[in-house]
Write an enzyme that holds these catalytic residues in place. Structure first.
Site, PDB file in Angstrom:
ATOM      1  N   ASP A 270      21.273 -40.782 -30.061  1.00 55.82           N
ATOM      2  CA  ASP A 270      20.826 -42.536 -29.574  1.00 55.82           C
ATOM      3  C   ASP A 270      21.675 -43.273 -29.599  1.00 55.82           C
ATOM      4  O   ASP A 270      22.483 -43.931 -30.827  1.00 55.82           O
ATOM      5  CB  ASP A 270      19.841 -42.428 -29.511  1.00 55.82           C
TER       6      ASP A 270
ATOM      7  N   HIS B 234      29.178 -43.472 -23.773  1.00 58.27           N
ATOM      8  CA  HIS B 234      29.159 -43.141 -23.549  1.00 58.27           C
ATOM      9  C   HIS B 234      30.867 -42.469 -24.441  1.00 58.27           C
ATOM     10  O   HIS B 234      31.081 -41.109 -25.280  1.00 58.27           O
ATOM     11  CB  HIS B 234      28.748 -41.887 -22.971  1.00 58.27           C
TER      12      HIS B 234
ATOM     13  N   LEU C  75      33.112 -25.359 -39.603  1.00 58.85           N
ATOM     14  CA  LEU C  75      31.759 -25.035 -39.805  1.00 58.85           C
ATOM     15  C   LEU C  75      31.527 -24.669 -37.624  1.00 58.85           C
ATOM     16  O   LEU C  75      31.856 -25.125 -37.367  1.00 58.85           O
ATOM     17  CB  LEU C  75      32.124 -27.355 -39.444  1.00 58.85           C
TER      18      LEU C  75
END
Ligand code: FPP
Length: 253
Positions: free
Chosen positions: A25, A42, A136
């Site tokens: 956020d 963004h 991962l």
């Protein structure tokens, strides 16, 4: 900074978090603070995504879930929604080689059918191309909300009961887990939210029952490997009791 990583690597590896989930956020506010459009935040957020992926991989974390787009985000102005889905396609395209090099396996959870066609297909392609990677696992939560997921779980279980393949009396925790989108992913050990808010915002509500929560005032574009590693070290100092007393936990350690 390498010192932080050394400290993590020198710690009891059986206590390493296996799964970290992040609510990313603060992109919009970060950009607006600099007099720039929200979309700029963004775009810069993609660098922070790279930091989170690399930092998790280097620390030996096995699963990283990123809340990239919520069901509720569809209500943002069309311009921002288009920018976000476009950015995702671009980022996957640009980062695929890097993901392969780092043995990252990509997965997605959410209502994918709601995504624009190009975005959906780009994602499927990247998931397929990285499916054999053994490092991962990065899970992107896209058009995801926990209430949507729990509703879908109820529908799935209801269908099985209707078809007589499941006895309602036999429904237990494992039945619920098996019917969530995260059925093959362990629950998060750590949940991080950046951006200075103290909310869960409809994210993995069932799965975070015993997760350790970390709220950071850092805006997502400023999220660095250092931020992540400091949180992992902080996590080591917390005692997870899963409902037991601290004496019981110390005895079994
Ligand atoms: C929250 O900031 C962030 C998002 C809704 C989107 C996160 C997306 C990215 C970082 C880019 C692409 C993702 C990937 C995985 C490559 P906000 O807009 O809610 O910020 P605000 O609270 O300051 O308004």
């Amino acid at each position: 900074m390498e010192k932080l990583l050394d400290q993590i690597r020198n710690f009891d590896q059986s206590r390493l978090p296996r799964h970290i989930a992040i609510i990313m956020d603060g992109n919009g506010r970060w950009a607006q603070q600099q007099g720039k459009p929200r979309v700029f935040g963004h775009q810069q957020g993609v660098n922070a995504v790279r930091n989170a992926i690399e930092g998790s991989g280097e620390a030996g974390v096995k699963y990283l879930t990123l809340f990239a787009f919520s069901t509720e985000n569809w209500n943002r102005p069309a311009e921002e929604v288009n920018a976000l889905t476009g950015l995702l396609v671009k980022a996957i395209h640009a980062e695929l080689e890097n993901l392969q090099k780092n043995q990252v396996r990509l997965k997605v959870i959410g209502n994918l059918k709601a995504l624009p066609n190009e975005c959906y297909h780009e994602l499927l392609k990247a998931i397929d191309q990285t499916k054999e990677n053994t490092g991962l696992t990065v899970i992107l939560a896209l058009s995801y909300s926990s209430r949507w997921e729990i509703t879908e779980m109820a529908k799935n279980i209801g269908e099985k009961v209707k078809k007589n393949t499941l006895n309602p009396q036999e429904i237990d925790d494992q039945t619920v887990i098996d019917n969530l989108t995260t059925f093959d992913i362990p629950d998060p050990d750590i949940l991080i939210r950046t951006g200075g808010e103290f909310r869960i915002s409809n994210f993995l509500l069932y799965q975070i029952a015993y997760s350790e929560l970390f709220f950071s005032s850092i805006m997502w574009p400023d999220f660095s490997k250092k931020t992540l590693w400091q949180i992992i070290l902080d996590y080591f100092s917390r005692q997870r009791r899963f409902g037991k007393t601290s004496e019981q936990v110390s005895c079994s350690e």
